[in-house]
Write a protein that holds these residues in place. Structure first.
Motif, mmCIF file in Angstrom:
data_model
loop_
_atom_site.group_PDB
_atom_site.id
_atom_site.type_symbol
_atom_site.label_atom_id
_atom_site.label_comp_id
_atom_site.label_asym_id
_atom_site.label_seq_id
_atom_site.Cartn_x
_atom_site.Cartn_y
_atom_site.Cartn_z
ATOM 1 N N MET A 62 -46.968 11.270 -5.795
ATOM 2 C CA MET A 62 -48.320 11.867 -5.515
ATOM 3 C C MET A 62 -48.127 12.802 -4.417
ATOM 4 N N LYS A 63 -47.325 12.511 -3.447
ATOM 5 C CA LYS A 63 -47.103 13.467 -2.214
ATOM 6 C C LYS A 63 -46.391 14.738 -2.689
ATOM 7 N N GLN A 64 -45.707 14.857 -3.472
ATOM 8 C CA GLN A 64 -44.977 15.979 -4.303
ATOM 9 C C GLN A 64 -46.359 16.996 -5.119
ATOM 10 N N VAL A 65 -47.120 16.200 -5.659
ATOM 11 C CA VAL A 65 -48.091 16.675 -6.546
ATOM 12 C C VAL A 65 -49.319 17.260 -5.338
ATOM 13 N N LEU A 66 -49.567 16.530 -4.285
ATOM 14 C CA LEU A 66 -50.457 17.055 -3.347
ATOM 15 C C LEU A 66 -49.907 18.610 -2.798
ATOM 16 N N SER A 67 -48.610 18.454 -2.318
ATOM 17 C CA SER A 67 -47.714 19.432 -1.985
ATOM 18 C C SER A 67 -47.967 20.779 -2.818
ATOM 19 N N ARG A 68 -47.876 20.390 -4.058
ATOM 20 C CA ARG A 68 -48.036 21.544 -5.289
ATOM 21 C C ARG A 68 -49.384 22.109 -5.276
ATOM 22 N N LEU A 69 -50.431 21.037 -5.338
ATOM 23 C CA LEU A 69 -51.917 21.475 -5.173
ATOM 24 C C LEU A 69 -52.074 22.490 -4.001
ATOM 25 N N ASP A 70 -51.454 22.085 -2.779
ATOM 26 C CA ASP A 70 -51.867 22.791 -1.389
ATOM 27 C C ASP A 70 -51.417 24.309 -2.056
ATOM 28 N N VAL A 71 -50.270 24.401 -2.608
ATOM 29 C CA VAL A 71 -49.902 25.770 -2.753
ATOM 30 C C VAL A 71 -50.984 26.536 -3.661
ATOM 31 N N VAL A 72 -51.444 25.802 -4.843
ATOM 32 C CA VAL A 72 -52.615 26.167 -5.391
ATOM 33 C C VAL A 72 -53.825 26.617 -4.924
ATOM 34 N N LYS A 73 -54.137 25.891 -3.703
ATOM 35 C CA LYS A 73 -55.366 26.158 -2.880
ATOM 36 C C LYS A 73 -55.214 27.410 -1.797
ATOM 37 N N HIS A 74 -53.941 27.837 -1.654
ATOM 38 C CA HIS A 74 -53.818 28.899 -0.974
ATOM 39 C C HIS A 74 -53.469 30.320 -2.123
ATOM 40 N N VAL A 75 -53.262 29.914 -3.309
ATOM 41 C CA VAL A 75 -53.495 31.041 -4.080
ATOM 42 C C VAL A 75 -54.929 31.565 -4.460
ATOM 43 N N LEU A 76 -55.620 30.464 -4.456
ATOM 44 C CA LEU A 76 -57.096 30.674 -4.788
ATOM 45 C C LEU A 76 -57.944 31.070 -3.634
ATOM 46 N N ASP A 77 -57.313 30.784 -2.400
ATOM 47 C CA ASP A 77 -58.015 31.461 -1.284
ATOM 48 C C ASP A 77 -57.343 32.929 -1.079
ATOM 49 N N ARG A 78 -56.494 33.238 -1.458
ATOM 50 C CA ARG A 78 -55.992 34.732 -1.347
ATOM 51 C C ARG A 78 -56.657 35.517 -2.234
ATOM 52 N N ARG A 79 -57.093 34.744 -3.569
ATOM 53 C CA ARG A 79 -57.694 35.578 -4.520
ATOM 54 C C ARG A 79 -59.194 35.813 -3.941
ATOM 55 N N LYS A 80 -59.882 34.683 -3.183
ATOM 56 C CA LYS A 80 -61.013 34.996 -2.870
ATOM 57 C C LYS A 80 -61.245 35.728 -1.650
ATOM 58 N N SER A 81 -60.225 35.952 -0.920
ATOM 59 C CA SER A 81 -60.089 36.964 0.235
ATOM 60 C C SER A 81 -59.857 38.335 -0.313
ATOM 61 N N ALA A 82 -59.186 38.567 -1.438
ATOM 62 C CA ALA A 82 -59.306 40.059 -2.135
ATOM 63 C C ALA A 82 -60.544 40.259 -2.873
ATOM 64 N N GLY A 83 -61.386 39.510 -2.769
ATOM 65 C CA GLY A 83 -62.602 40.010 -3.457
ATOM 66 C C GLY A 83 -62.753 39.483 -4.840
ATOM 67 N N GLU A 84 -61.905 38.506 -5.305
ATOM 68 C CA GLU A 84 -61.869 38.312 -6.858
ATOM 69 C C GLU A 84 -63.039 37.183 -6.811
ATOM 70 N N GLN A 85 -63.734 37.018 -8.218
ATOM 71 C CA GLN A 85 -64.680 36.198 -8.344
ATOM 72 C C GLN A 85 -64.175 34.758 -8.653
ATOM 73 N N ASP A 86 -64.956 33.644 -8.539
ATOM 74 C CA ASP A 86 -64.315 32.315 -8.730
ATOM 75 C C ASP A 86 -64.241 32.177 -10.027
ATOM 76 N N ILE A 87 -63.351 31.492 -10.588
ATOM 77 C CA ILE A 87 -62.706 31.194 -11.796
ATOM 78 C C ILE A 87 -63.462 30.264 -12.460
#
Length: 381
Positions: free
Chosen positions: A335-360
């Motif tokens: 699960m530590k590796q899973v958490l690391s991957r989910l952390d990457v996903v959170k960064h991707v979603l944060d970048r999308r939000k910063s770019a003005g994209e709507q929440d999915i």
């Protein structure tokens, strides 16, 4: 949006002496249970649907605090945990009934699970209740539901009933209220992965991770519940145990269970939440009789979450499919590796939000799933 009752965190519960499992039909110390329990005088409507399994006043006639759909059965006061008052029945499960109870001395509320042997049955469900207590009494993690006490009832030298006192969680399962906001989904599964990682560090696997075993409270807290199928890492079960839509191949093949077993169950659960569709496992339903059968055919050409919904980030879609890989060695190690991957996903979603994209938002439409329970949306558990 279903109604949520107030969530009571574990830290606010004062249960007195350390958790213990008591043998026999009554406690070895403390007040006489016949005087320590008072049943609610009011009869509450049983508004729970008919489910699978399971099934006054103190010191005399015992009136159940809910209305049965069939003939009423008497509650044996001497068999119930002393010093608690039954408020209402709040759920049913495999050979179990769950009650909301109040500790008389403090007014604190808990959930009481009663597992009662049916005629001509073996000890399987009783043993699962004892296993749940054995594992969850050791918990000290916000995402894991804790057990506080255990009581065994024997008659004629045979175990007839197990009662487990649990943390009362006022929330709703992912099955009953599937999350649709992608950012929220990722946050929920970060909490689930963190809880499972803590469980693995204790040396156990959950072995039945599914939407029905994840509760969300009104405050946004996440609780993993139902540790009846938990077992030590590396244990090999004698029978196939799990839920068809989320079961790992090694569970079907009765191979040793590892951290990667929970990784598969976790990935299949996340797949359903994202897509509304069950991930194909080695257990399938027979087209005619509807019975579950084992399908040894390798699973091929399974659509990814991104195939079904292009807006889902590739990093999240790959994580889900890697978690659900056929061979444990091809999945994330833990699960530590899973958490690391989910952390990457959170960064991707944060970048999308910063770019003005709507929440999915994912679709609210989904397939019916295996492993449902009889808790109403917003109910306590």
């Amino acid at each position: 949006m279903p109604f949520f009752a107030e969530f009571r965190p574990v830290s606010s519960v004062n249960v007195g002496p350390p958790a213990r499992c008591v043998r026999g039909a009554s406690r070895t110390s403390g007040p006489d249970p016949r005087r320590g329990l008072t049943l609610s005088r009011s009869r509450r409507k049983n508004n729970l649907g008919a489910g699978r399994g399971g099934r006054g006043t103190a010191g005399g006639a015992c009136v159940p605090p809910f209305a049965h759909s069939g003939p009423r059965k008497r509650v044996n006061v001497a068999d119930l945990l002393a010093n608690y008052t039954i408020v209402q029945r709040i759920g049913t499960g495999a050979r179990s009934q769950i009650y909301e109870v109040v500790r008389v001395e403090t007014g604190e509320r808990f959930a009481l699970k009663r597992v009662i042997r049916e005629p001509h049955e073996d000890d399987r469900f009783l043993i699962q209740a004892l296993d749940e207590y054995e594992v969850s009494s050791k918990f000290n993690h916000a995402s894991l539901r804790k057990a506080y006490d255990c009581h065994r009832v024997k008659r004629w030298m045979r175990l007839q009933e197990v009662q487990v006192l649990l943390e009362l969680v006022n929330g709703v399962s992912l099955e009953k209220h599937r999350q649709t906001d992608l950012n929220r989904i990722v946050d929920v599964f970060v909490a689930v992965a963190s809880g499972l990682d803590a469980l693995h560090e204790m040396g156990y696997v959950h072995a039945d991770m599914k939407p029905n075993n994840v509760l969300i409270t009104s405050a946004g807290a996440v609780k993993i519940i139902d540790f009846g199928q938990s077992c030590p890492i590396g244990h090999r079960k004698q029978r196939i145990q799990g839920t068809a839509d989320y079961i790992a191949p090694e569970q079907v093949d009765r191979h040793p269970l590892t951290r990667q077993t929970d990784v598969f169950n976790f990935g299949a659960t996340l797949y359903w939440v994202l897509t509304g569709k069950a991930f194909p496992t080695k257990i399938v339903k027979h087209e005619l009789g509807g019975h579950n059968i084992v399908d040894p055919t390798p699973r091929k050409h399974i659509p990814t979450p991104q195939d079904l919904m292009p807006e889902i980030p590739a990093a999240l879609s790959r994580t889900v499919m890697d978690c659900c890989a056929e061979r444990p060695s091809d999945r994330p190690r833990d699960m530590k590796q899973v958490l690391s991957r989910l952390d990457v996903v959170k960064h991707v979603l944060d970048r999308r939000k910063s770019a003005g994209e709507q929440d999915i938002k994912v679709s609210e439409v989904g397939d019916p799933i295996e492993g449902s329970d009889n808790r109403k949306p917003g109910a306590k558990a």
